[in-house]
Structure formats: C-alpha cells, structure tokens
Design a protein around this motif. Structure first.
Motif, PDB file in Angstrom:
ATOM      1  N   LEU A  70     -10.325  14.980   4.033  1.00 31.64           N
ATOM      2  CA  LEU A  70     -11.522  14.497   3.351  1.00 31.64           C
ATOM      3  C   LEU A  70     -12.365  13.606   4.233  1.00 31.64           C
ATOM      4  O   LEU A  70     -13.593  13.626   4.159  1.00 31.64           O
ATOM      5  CB  LEU A  70     -11.116  13.743   2.079  1.00 31.64           C
ATOM      6  CG  LEU A  70     -10.518  14.655   1.011  1.00 31.64           C
ATOM      7  CD1 LEU A  70      -9.920  13.830  -0.101  1.00 31.64           C
ATOM      8  CD2 LEU A  70     -11.585  15.581   0.458  1.00 31.64           C
ATOM      9  N   ILE A  71     -11.709  12.821   5.057  1.00 32.32           N
ATOM     10  CA  ILE A  71     -12.499  11.943   5.907  1.00 32.32           C
ATOM     11  C   ILE A  71     -12.823  12.656   7.209  1.00 32.32           C
ATOM     12  O   ILE A  71     -13.663  12.217   7.986  1.00 32.32           O
ATOM     13  CB  ILE A  71     -11.730  10.622   6.134  1.00 32.32           C
ATOM     14  CG1 ILE A  71     -12.697   9.467   6.159  1.00 32.32           C
ATOM     15  CG2 ILE A  71     -10.920  10.648   7.396  1.00 32.32           C
ATOM     16  CD1 ILE A  71     -12.029   8.139   6.219  1.00 32.32           C
ATOM     17  N   GLY A  72     -12.137  13.776   7.425  1.00 26.01           N
ATOM     18  CA  GLY A  72     -12.399  14.565   8.620  1.00 26.01           C
ATOM     19  C   GLY A  72     -11.929  13.908   9.888  1.00 26.01           C
ATOM     20  O   GLY A  72     -12.502  14.108  10.952  1.00 26.01           O
ATOM     21  N   ASP A  73     -10.880  13.109   9.785  1.00 32.18           N
ATOM     22  CA  ASP A  73     -10.434  12.389  10.979  1.00 32.18           C
ATOM     23  C   ASP A  73      -8.952  12.065  10.861  1.00 32.18           C
ATOM     24  O   ASP A  73      -8.376  12.098   9.773  1.00 32.18           O
ATOM     25  CB  ASP A  73     -11.258  11.106  11.127  1.00 32.18           C
ATOM     26  CG  ASP A  73     -11.288  10.616  12.557  1.00 32.18           C
ATOM     27  OD1 ASP A  73     -11.880   9.554  12.804  1.00 32.18           O
ATOM     28  OD2 ASP A  73     -10.707  11.316  13.427  1.00 32.18           O
ATOM     29  N   ASP A  76      -6.573  13.416   7.771  1.00 35.42           N
ATOM     30  CA  ASP A  76      -7.091  13.444   6.412  1.00 35.42           C
ATOM     31  C   ASP A  76      -8.267  14.412   6.355  1.00 35.42           C
ATOM     32  O   ASP A  76      -9.300  14.190   6.981  1.00 35.42           O
ATOM     33  CB  ASP A  76      -7.533  12.044   5.965  1.00 35.42           C
ATOM     34  CG  ASP A  76      -8.066  12.053   4.540  1.00 35.42           C
ATOM     35  OD1 ASP A  76      -9.134  11.478   4.294  1.00 35.42           O
ATOM     36  OD2 ASP A  76      -7.407  12.644   3.662  1.00 35.42           O
ATOM     37  N   TYR A 105       1.132   5.349   0.129  1.00 36.93           N
ATOM     38  CA  TYR A 105       0.443   6.601   0.440  1.00 36.93           C
ATOM     39  C   TYR A 105       1.356   7.756   0.058  1.00 36.93           C
ATOM     40  O   TYR A 105       2.536   7.744   0.380  1.00 36.93           O
ATOM     41  CB  TYR A 105       0.167   6.706   1.942  1.00 36.93           C
ATOM     42  CG  TYR A 105      -0.714   5.617   2.502  1.00 36.93           C
ATOM     43  CD1 TYR A 105      -0.206   4.358   2.807  1.00 36.93           C
ATOM     44  CD2 TYR A 105      -2.062   5.861   2.761  1.00 36.93           C
ATOM     45  CE1 TYR A 105      -1.016   3.367   3.337  1.00 36.93           C
ATOM     46  CE2 TYR A 105      -2.876   4.879   3.302  1.00 36.93           C
ATOM     47  CZ  TYR A 105      -2.349   3.628   3.587  1.00 36.93           C
ATOM     48  OH  TYR A 105      -3.153   2.655   4.119  1.00 36.93           O
ATOM     49  N   LYS A 108      -2.641   5.961  -2.714  1.00 37.75           N
ATOM     50  CA  LYS A 108      -3.574   6.747  -1.904  1.00 37.75           C
ATOM     51  C   LYS A 108      -2.989   8.132  -1.677  1.00 37.75           C
ATOM     52  O   LYS A 108      -1.915   8.286  -1.130  1.00 37.75           O
ATOM     53  CB  LYS A 108      -3.829   6.024  -0.592  1.00 37.75           C
ATOM     54  CG  LYS A 108      -4.383   4.623  -0.938  1.00 37.75           C
ATOM     55  CD  LYS A 108      -4.721   3.805   0.226  1.00 37.75           C
ATOM     56  CE  LYS A 108      -4.927   2.354  -0.144  1.00 37.75           C
ATOM     57  NZ  LYS A 108      -6.062   2.099  -1.033  1.00 37.75           N
ATOM     58  N   LEU A 109      -3.742   9.145  -2.118  1.00 37.79           N
ATOM     59  CA  LEU A 109      -3.265  10.516  -2.008  1.00 37.79           C
ATOM     60  C   LEU A 109      -3.926  11.183  -0.812  1.00 37.79           C
ATOM     61  O   LEU A 109      -5.142  11.235  -0.721  1.00 37.79           O
ATOM     62  CB  LEU A 109      -3.636  11.290  -3.271  1.00 37.79           C
ATOM     63  CG  LEU A 109      -3.083  10.741  -4.572  1.00 37.79           C
ATOM     64  CD1 LEU A 109      -3.649  11.511  -5.739  1.00 37.79           C
ATOM     65  CD2 LEU A 109      -1.568  10.851  -4.574  1.00 37.79           C
ATOM     66  N   ILE A 110      -3.131  11.671   0.090  1.00 38.35           N
ATOM     67  CA  ILE A 110      -3.677  12.337   1.263  1.00 38.35           C
ATOM     68  C   ILE A 110      -3.068  13.728   1.352  1.00 38.35           C
ATOM     69  O   ILE A 110      -1.848  13.884   1.463  1.00 38.35           O
ATOM     70  CB  ILE A 110      -3.361  11.526   2.536  1.00 38.35           C
ATOM     71  CG1 ILE A 110      -4.027  10.154   2.420  1.00 38.35           C
ATOM     72  CG2 ILE A 110      -3.852  12.265   3.759  1.00 38.35           C
ATOM     73  CD1 ILE A 110      -3.722   9.229   3.550  1.00 38.35           C
ATOM     74  N   ARG A 111      -3.945  14.718   1.306  1.00 37.99           N
ATOM     75  CA  ARG A 111      -3.450  16.083   1.363  1.00 37.99           C
ATOM     76  C   ARG A 111      -3.252  16.496   2.803  1.00 37.99           C
ATOM     77  O   ARG A 111      -4.130  16.275   3.635  1.00 37.99           O
ATOM     78  CB  ARG A 111      -4.472  16.997   0.713  1.00 37.99           C
ATOM     79  CG  ARG A 111      -3.962  18.406   0.610  1.00 37.99           C
ATOM     80  CD  ARG A 111      -4.943  19.300  -0.079  1.00 37.99           C
ATOM     81  NE  ARG A 111      -4.279  20.508  -0.512  1.00 37.99           N
ATOM     82  CZ  ARG A 111      -4.831  21.399  -1.284  1.00 37.99           C
ATOM     83  NH1 ARG A 111      -6.056  21.222  -1.704  1.00 37.99           N
ATOM     84  NH2 ARG A 111      -4.184  22.476  -1.636  1.00 37.99           N
ATOM     85  N   LYS A 119       0.873  -1.166   0.000  1.00 36.53           N
ATOM     86  CA  LYS A 119       0.000   0.000   0.000  1.00 36.53           C
ATOM     87  C   LYS A 119       0.914   1.222   0.000  1.00 36.53           C
ATOM     88  O   LYS A 119       1.784   1.349   0.858  1.00 36.53           O
ATOM     89  CB  LYS A 119      -0.856   0.014   1.273  1.00 36.53           C
ATOM     90  CG  LYS A 119      -2.001  -0.941   1.237  1.00 36.53           C
ATOM     91  CD  LYS A 119      -3.054  -0.592   2.274  1.00 36.53           C
ATOM     92  CE  LYS A 119      -3.796  -1.868   2.634  1.00 36.53           C
ATOM     93  NZ  LYS A 119      -4.589  -1.802   3.836  1.00 36.53           N
ATOM     94  N   ASP A 143      -3.480   2.102  -7.389  1.00 35.28           N
ATOM     95  CA  ASP A 143      -4.222   2.431  -6.173  1.00 35.28           C
ATOM     96  C   ASP A 143      -3.337   3.182  -5.180  1.00 35.28           C
ATOM     97  O   ASP A 143      -3.222   2.812  -4.009  1.00 35.28           O
ATOM     98  CB  ASP A 143      -4.781   1.165  -5.515  1.00 35.28           C
ATOM     99  CG  ASP A 143      -5.863   1.507  -4.492  1.00 35.28           C
ATOM    100  OD1 ASP A 143      -6.152   0.675  -3.617  1.00 35.28           O
ATOM    101  OD2 ASP A 143      -6.403   2.626  -4.568  1.00 35.28           O
TER     102      ASP A 143
END
Lengths: 687, 371
Positions: free
Chosen positions: A386-389, A384, A331, A357-360, A329, A355
C-alpha cells in the motif's frame, strides 16, 4: 434344476409401447431358450399387474423372472419384493431396461429400437438362467463405542454417545483430558475461557456412569468389524482387551514446527501461536514493545492450503498482547484475512481499538528476519504494497502462525484401523459431502481436527454428528447389507493377498500365504473390484458372476457383432447418466448395448478381451468420474486395468482403438450421449 | 499525537483508494492521498523528507472526504501534518515567506497594504464617500490587488440593486492563507484583529465576493480559531444577488456559459444553488452544467495555499480541467465566484492560449448594468 424363466415386458403406457413393438418382443422372448412364459403389461409396476406376476410365478412354476421395463434405479426393489412375496428368492430376478436404454433414446428408429429391446431381453434371459439364490446379510451391533482421543472432540462425542444410552470407552494417550484446550486461555470472539470448557466437560464425564475414561492409554491392535471389534489397549506397558461395536477417531492435530523459517530456532523470541498461548496463559511472556505476527507460515503453499483458523487465532493473541502491553505496537503480516460471518466484526473492532497494523505480503513476497547490527535485537524487513515501499521494524517478539498436521499417532493408527490418511496425517472421510464423518469402513467414524484444522465451534458440531452416526447402528442393533457380496473359490486362491490390498472397505482380511483370506461378507459392498483384480479368477460376486457377465456378452454378440458396442456401465454414476439421457430424450445410436455392473471396478480384462474376440465393434467402460467412485477406488483400479490391457494388446499388435472409457457423474447425461455418438462416428458404425 | 487524536479517521481507512482517484493534485504530481493516510497508519509520517514535500501538495478541496466510502475527513490529517512539519522545521520555504508577507504587508501578495483607493473606480469612489450603510462590502485581497475588475463589478451590481453599502478604507487580509498553511497560532492573532476592525465598522451585515473569505468567516473562524463574529451576518455576493436580482438584468448578446463550483463555496460552505439562480435569472445566459458539478465538482487546483506554494502546479491542474471538462462543452465562457479560481483559470488560459473567457459572477451581472 432346469431354469423356467418368465419374461414380463412393459408398455409403460406409450413410453415404451409407442416406440418399441412390445408384442413382437414378447413373441421373441417366448421363443428363447429357458423361457416358459412371456407376457406384456400396460404398466407392469401397477398393483394389478404385480399381483398377476405373483399368480404367473405360481401358475407356471417360474423359478427365474426377467422384467423388461424402466430403470432398475427406480423399481428394482418393487419387483424384488413382489417376487419374494410369491415365494421366490429375490436374487433370481433380472431387470432389463428397455425404456431409458431403448424407447426413450431411439424414438426416431422404432424398428432398430425394437431390435435392441429384443437383444437386451435376450441378454437378460441368458443371465437369469445362471442366477443363484442369495441372502441379505445382517450383522448384530452392540452398544459399546470406543473413542480415541480425549480432547474437545473426543469428550464431546463421548458425552453425546453416552447420552443416547450407549457405553463409551474414552482413551487418551496423554495423562489428562483436554487436548489443545489445555493450552488456551480466553477464546475469540466471545471471550469464553477454555479452561472452563474443559472443566465442564470433565465434570459431566465423571458424573456419567456410561463413560469410562482411560488416560495414558493408546491403541495397540484392532481386529474385527462393525459390531464386533476386538481391541487391545496399552496403558503404561500393560495390555488390556476390550470389545466394542463402533469406533470414533478424534485424535486432533499438532502445529507444524516452522524450523528454519523466519529465524525460528536461530534467534530467540520467535514462537509459534501455540507456544505463545502457553506463555500467555502462564503469564510468562514479559513486556514487549514491538510485536510482529506472521500469518500463513507453512500454509498456502504447494503442499497445503489455508489453515482455516490462523487469522482468528492471531487476532485473538494480538488483542491479549495489547491488553498486557498497552503501548506496544503490534503488526500482523498476512496473505488474506480469512474470517467468516460475524467474527469479522470482532476482527474489525479489535484492529481499530488496539491499532493493530495489518500489512499484506504477497504470495511471492519475502519477509526477512535478521539481526539488528545496532543493538543485537531483531529486525524485520517487508514490502508494504500500500505504501509502495519497504518497511523495517525492530520487533522484540515474533509470532509465527503456522499450519497443522494430524497427530503423530495417526501413522500407526491408520494401519490399525485400516483407514486412510493424507500426507499431512489428516484422516480421509468416505465422501467429503455425502459421508463427511464416516470412514469407508463400516462402524468407524471421525470428527474434529483429526479430519482437518477447525475452530472450536466446528469441532463441537462434528463431534455431535459423529456421535449420531455411531449411534445409528448401535440403536438399530444390526446392520444389513444386500447379498451382492464377494466369495472366494479356495481351490483357485493362491493367497497372493492382492484382493485384501484392493478392498477399500477392509472386507478382506489377509491371513498368511498358507490360507485364503477371510472374506467378511458383512463389510463387503459388492463392487467386484477384488474379483477383477484376482490373477487366478478365484473370486466371484453374487448376481454378477463371471459366468453371468460372459453369458451376456456372448448372447449380445451372437448376431451382427460388428454393429454392436458393448458398454459396461456402473450402477451409480454411469447408469445414472444413461437414465438421465433417457429422461431427457437425447437421441443416440442404437449400437450401444449396456451391461450393468455395480462398479466399473468389476470389469475384468477378460470381459473386454472376450468382446473383442467375438468381433464386437467396440467396448465402452463407463464409471464414476474421478475422484469420487461410489466404492472409493473402483474407478481408479478399472482405469489402470484398461491401460494395462491396452499395453498388453498393443504388444501383440492388436488394435486397441475399439476400447474406450468414460468417467462421468450421474448428472452427465449429455456426456454419455456425446461419447456414444463419438464412438459410433470414429469407429464408423453409423447406426 | 496525530495518530491518537485522529485515530477515528486513520484506523477506519480501509485503503480503498477512492480518495486518490478523486484528488486533483495526483494528476499533476506524485501526490497520493491514500498513501499519506497509510503512512499515518504505519506511523511513518514523521520522516522529514516526507513532511517537507507531500502535505503541501493538497489543495484542501475536500473532494476526497466527499467521495470517501467511509466519509472520513481526510483533509484534516493533511492540516495536522502541515502543523507538524512547521513544528519540526520541515516546512517548505514558501511557508515562512507567506508568514512574513502577511506580517509585513497584510496580504499574501507581498505588496503594500492596500486601501480602497488602490482599486476602486473613480465614479464609484465618489458615491461611497458618505455612506453610513450597515452593509459592508468586504473586497478581499485577491480582488483588490490582483483582480480589481471583480471588485468594481461587484460594487456596480450592488449599486444597481439599490443596496447601500460601505467599504473599509484599509481592509486587512482575512487570514485564510495562514490557516491553509498550518500557521494556526498566527492566524488566530490575525482573526482577533479582523474582528476588532469589523466591530469598529459598526455594521450588521457583510457581503464578500471572495468565496475563501466567506468560508473563513463562517466556518474556519469559529471551528478552527475559536473566533466568533457574532452580530454580523456574513453573506456571499451570489447569495445577495440571487435574493435581489430582477428582470432588468438582461444581456445585450446571448452567451453560452458554464459554472465552476469553487471548493470554498461549494464543498466547504454548501452554497450551490445561489450562483446558479443568478445565472438562470439573467436573460441571455445559455447555461450548460458541467458533467461533474456541485458536490463532486472538480477542484481547479488553486486552493489550500497552493497558489502561494506552487502556482505552476495549480495552473497545470486548471489546464487539465479546461481541456478535459470545460472546452468539450462548447461554451464561450466559464463563470466562477472565487477570485483564486478566477486567477488560476485566467493564468492557465493565457499561458496555453485557450480560446475561452473567464468571468466572475459579478462580471456577468455587471455586463447587464449600465451606469
């Protein structure tokens, strides 16, 4: 020899004649000291009138010529060559602008416009009398080029210079050519092999008899100037002398080690992209399951901006990792994805296929790397958006995409070449848009990552460009500059060396305390900043001597000084703005009387003090807006000088509110006009 | 693995959030469909607390995939998460309750298996006794148990249109609640039973007044359960009415009406024009179109099993829609042709005392009919 000045006043159709009483100006001129002939013409730049000028010069034995017409930025060369054809030295011509500086901008005041035109002609005559003959300067340039740095930029430039028929000395401080390419494998986005590129270039270089390669070689000393560099090279402790005409700096860049960041150096398995490249190329990475790539390390902070190539590099390596570890995986923690044009497709497809995974992470966001207490491995915590957590992953490999600095050798090199570099050791070009591959010093050029971090494509583009730039003087065989150059009066010089420190072009060579510095006329651009800085007034500039400028000031303020603002305008930006104001027919008060200098840096404090002594209503200094002075640093020096002068005068309780300065671009016609109007209003002159 | 099987959807999502903006549930809960997809992107979807709550808040209205900038079929992901939740023992209690209800009572309403005697009007019953028509009227659980007026009106109208039809004596559930809640294996067993019952009925055509059943028979059976009702043409009442309606249909009093597109008939089955044709053909109907209609019609909240899982939330969504979109139109009545929408709106109106009438399409047509 007594001066015999001829004055030619132009009507320019009705452009001048429609506002200014040209006949009156001619009459006035003919009565001035030193003037033996004055005439008007409909268009004095026309072929007929130009031949008339030639006849008049011969007929009246004129040894100085003043033309009063449009702007020197258009026709000065025309009149100079006319005068030359008549057998007179072209440096004995003075150009007075009564269209842009009078008729076009004082349309509503023909009477005052005529008065001003007369004043300007009087100033021009006073200067003309003091003019001396001058000479264009030519330096011969040979066909040798020294290229410092054997990476992609250096090799590409070497081949391009050699292909033009010139000889190249290519020096590389390491033991082999290739630079950063030696650490890279396949390159995004086209999957080209870096090693193949290096092999290809080396093969071509080896075959090219014009190129001499010296590895393990560094620069030790540089003397001279374009066409005439005497260089000492050091190879394994041995010194060697070579002569060269031009130099290209292609010294590349180096990653900034992210010591103390994200656990680098503290925990194992945390590498930079370049360290990762080396492991991937030698296939010594080992199996990985969870990979975290953190971008923008050491970049996008108070010190430096985006590193320009990190995003593409990180996705390229992410793909390689996934290809070698299909179930891993990966990231990527990013601030922005800064990828251009069609490379975006490569990026998007790679993300989807593998796949990734891009995390700003936000500008003030923290990514914490710490020890995973459960198994002694690494843990990474980030938020993250986008997920707010918060999310926590357990990477067995962390890669830091860190920023770059110029090669460490630049510290020494910039002193040897007398060029500038920024705090990150990246070289500074002469002008970011207009001369991106030149140094301010003639004959030295730069390309590739030595200038700023860039991709392989961009490096090749710049290297070809730098090779072209270096080729121009070598092909011509000489460089020529106008004879508006500095000269030193050795009697007055006390060898303080301030002029050498000031000159942005390396045209003044400080030798030692016992002798005056060496003025390399070939490199002098004539800005005059050295002359204004010189504490003993030992330096003068051809065509802009202290005496000539003071004569213009004296004559301008001989009548009604309390109504006149003396405006020193630089030829490039300030006069450009003045001319634009003229072309746009902006109306402004006639109080402004312009004295042209090549650069605001020429404006000596004593010019301003003289104007104030003679009771001028005000003094305006107008130059190029910061940071782009045509002569690199003239505007900065002038601004500092004005500030120092004001402090000095204020200590003597002298009112400095009459001293103004404005810094503009050649497009800032409106700014010049509004400054003029404001000045007249604040100083309560009202004309 | 969901993230492998549906990677085309998951990896293509650029997290723009249009889906959340289009979602009916996000107004009435903390459901966020974009975040759900993000969880799948980061492979954080197997968390039990997450699986127990969030996949069960979707009404399966398909509005998100309709408006998605990439056209992604997001609701499929929700279905997969429901299946995963059941597999991991992380489904809410109501799911197994519903399963039990269908097993025991053949309907989601935990009441006795109903026969047509439980709902049918006496006069109608007499006429049906000896029918051997090849058209079957499929009533559906909700009309026969919860809203028998819809069933009776439909039967009225079919009769007025001179369409001979029969009704199953003992009609099973179509099985859609099981599919909605991710109990796909159980649903398959059901579907096979339904198919047998229909084959035994010896019919060529089937007409239903339930949009859910219509969608189930025409789409869900073949696509999800692999069951094909070959040889039987499936029709919705709106289609049959619109084909056969004539000038005899006029209302006593004119009435201002608007129409709500049910998700199962609209976005799921692409039937938008037939109901509108019916309303426009009835003299006296003053039809006002909703601002958001047809493909981007809003969901009333009654789909996706929500009526079984959390009917209060469904009511909240419906009441939002009533006050924000329907009441401002100034209409006297709201028409729909889905019994779940009908039920949900009716409950909402009663609870909040909203001055608005709700009609099934068949009821509007039936108002014109005198038997």
């Amino acid at each position: 020899m007594k001066a015999r000045v001829g004055v030619f006043v132009c009507n320019c159709g009705t452009n001048i004649g429609g506002v200014v009483d040209v006949a009156d100006v001619v009459k006035y001129a003919s009565k001035l000291d030193g003037v033996v002939f004055a005439e008007e013409g409909k268009w004095i730049c026309s072929v007929d009138f130009l031949s008339k000028i030639k006849e008049y010069i011969k007929e009246h034995k004129l040894n100085r010529v003043v033309v009063a017409c449009c702007t020197p930025r258009t026709h000065e060369p025309t009149f100079k060559s006319t005068v030359k054809e008549a057998g007179l030295n072209p440096y004995l011509l003075e150009f007075v602008s009564i269209r842009e500086q009078s008729s076009w901008v004082h349309k509503n005041n023909p009477k005052l416009a005529t008065e001003k035109a007369k004043d300007l002609v009087k100033m021009g005559v006073a200067k003309a009398i003091l003019l001396e003959p001058g000479e264009d300067i030519r330096i011969s340039v040979g066909k040798n080029c020294l290229i410092i740095g054997g990476g992609l930029a250096g090799m590409t430039a070497a081949l391009a210079v050699a292909d033009q028929g010139f000889k190249v000395d290519l020096i590389e401080k390491n033991s082999k050519l290739g630079g950063i390419l030696n650490d890279l494998d396949t390159l995004a986005p086209f999957d080209i092999d870096a090693g193949e590129i290096v092999k290809d270039k080396i093969a071509k270089i080896t075959k090219n008899s014009n190129i001499k390669v010296q590895t393990n070689t560094e620069l030790e000393e540089v003397k001279g100037y374009i066409g005439n560099y005497q260089v000492k090279l050091k190879n394994n402790g041995n010194l060697k002398d070579i002569k060269t005409s031009t130099i290209i700096a292609a010294t590349g860049m180096k990653e900034i080690e992210p010591v103390g960041l994200f656990g680098y150096g503290k925990y194992p398995n945390i590498f930079t992209q370049q360290q990762l490249n080396q492991k991937l190329k030698s296939k010594s990475l080992g199996k990985v399951k969870n990979v975290a790539i953190i971008n923008c390390v050491n970049s996008r902070n108070e010190v430096r901006g985006c590193c320009h190539i990190g995003c593409l590099a990180s996705i390229r390596n992410a793909v390689t990792i996934k290809e070698q570890n299909k179930d891993a995986k990966v990231y990527i923690f990013y601030r922005d994805i800064n990828i251009e044009g069609e490379d975006v497709n490569y990026f998007k497809e790679a993300v989807r296929k593998y796949d990734i995974k891009l995390i700003r992470y936000p500008d003030d966001g923290k990514i914490e790397v710490f020890e995973n207490k459960n198994n002694g491995g690494l843990a990474l915590k980030a938020y993250d958006i986008l997920i707010g957590d918060e999310i926590i992953i357990n990477p067995d490999l962390i890669v830091l995409t860190t920023g770059f600095q110029g090669d460490p050798s630049v510290e020494k090199l910039k002193g040897l070449l007398k060029v500038s570099a920024n705090p990150d050791r990246f070289f500074q070009e002469a002008h970011i848009k207009l001369r991106p591959l030149d140094f301010a010093n003639d004959g030295i050029y730069l390309c590739g990552c030595a200038r700023n971090p860039k991709s392989i494509r961009e490096t090749i583009e710049e290297s070809l460009g730098a090779a072209m730039r270096a080729g121009i003087p070598m092909k011509k065989g000489y460089v020529e500059s106008e004879g508006i150059v500095a000269d030193v009066n050795t009697d007055l010089c006390n060898s303080c060396g301030l002029c050498a420190k000031t000159c942005a072009f390396g045209a003044i060579e400080y030798i030692d305390k016992t002798q005056p510095p060496n003025f390399i006329k070939a490199l002098c651009k004539g800005c005059g900043t050295c002359a204004a800085e010189c504490p003993t007034n030992a330096i003068n500039i051809v065509h802009y001597t202290n005496e000539q400028i003071l004569a213009q000031i004296d004559v301008a303020l001989s009548e009604k000084p309390d109504e006149k603002i003396i405006a020193f305008c630089c030829h490039w930006c300030a006069l450009g703005a003045v001319d634009l104001a003229g072309v746009s027919r902006y109306d402004y008060p006639t109080n402004i009387q312009i004295i042209r200098v090549m650069c605001a840096g020429r404006v000596d404090s004593k010019f301003i003090e003289r104007a104030l002594e003679l009771k001028a209503a005000g003094v305006l200094v107008a130059g190029c807006e910061f940071p782009t002075c045509h002569y690199i640093n003239g505007n900065y020096k002038c601004k500092d000088r004005i500030d120092r002068l004001k402090k000095k005068l204020e200590k003597k309780n002298i009112d400095t509110s009459k001293i103004w300065d404005v810094w503009l671009s050649a497009a800032d016609g409106p700014k010049f006009v509004s400054t003029a109007k404001n000045m007249v209003k604040e100083l309560k002159l009202g004309r | 693995m969901i993230t492998e099987e549906f990677k085309d959807i998951i990896r293509a999502c650029e997290q723009c959030g249009t889906c959340t903006a289009s979602c009916p549930t996000q107004e009435a809960s903390d459901f966020n469909i974009r975040k759900l997809v993000r969880r799948l992107q980061l492979e954080l979807h197997e968390d039990k607390d997450f699986l127990k709550k969030f996949p069960w808040l979707c009404t399966q209205c398909l509005r998100c995939s309709e408006l998605c900038t990439e056209g992604l079929e997001i609701p499929k992901l929700v279905m997969e998460l429901r299946k995963l939740a059941i597999k991991n023992n992380a489904a809410p209690e109501n799911v197994s309750n519903l399963n039990k209800s269908l097993k025991e009572f053949d309907s989601p309403y935990q009441s006795q298996t109903r026969t047509k005697e439980t709902w049918i009007d006496k006069k109608l019953n007499e006429r049906q006794k000896s029918s051997d028509a090849d058209l079957l009227y499929w009533v559906g659980c909700t009309p026969s148990i919860m809203a028998p007026n819809i069933a009776n009106s439909t039967a009225d109208v079919l009769t007025k249109l001179n369409l001979d039809f029969k009704i199953l004596k003992s009609e099973p559930c179509c099985g859609e609640p099981l599919i909605s809640l991710g109990l796909v294996d159980e649903a398959k067993v059901y579907a096979e039973k339904v198919k047998k019952d229909l084959e035994n009925a010896d019919i060529k055509k089937l007409v239903t007044s339930c949009s859910g059943c219509y969608n189930t028979f025409t789409k869900l059976y073949p696509e999800i359960l692999g069951v094909d009702l070959e040889d039987i043409e499936i029709l919705h009442t709106s289609q049959v009415f619109s084909k056969n309606i004539n000038e005899e249909f006029k209302l006593e009093k004119p009435i201002k009406l608007t129409y709500h597109d049910p998700c199962s008939l609209g976005r799921h089955s692409n039937v938008y024009d037939a109901p509108r044709k019916v309303l426009e053909s009835i003299e006296g109907v003053n039809f006002i179109e909703l601002e958001r209609s047809k493909e981007c019609a809003k969901c009333c909240g009654g789909g996706g099993g929500i009526l079984s899982l959390d009917y209060k939330m469904a009511m909240e969504i419906a009441s939002n829609m009533l006050s924000n979109d329907i009441i401002p139109l100034g209409v006297e009545g709201l028409v729909t042709c889905c019994p779940s929408c009908y039920l949900n709106f009716k409950r909402s109106i009663l609870k909040n005392k909203i001055p608005l009438k709700v009609y099934d399409l068949s009821e509007v047509a039936a108002l014109c009919v005198e038997l």
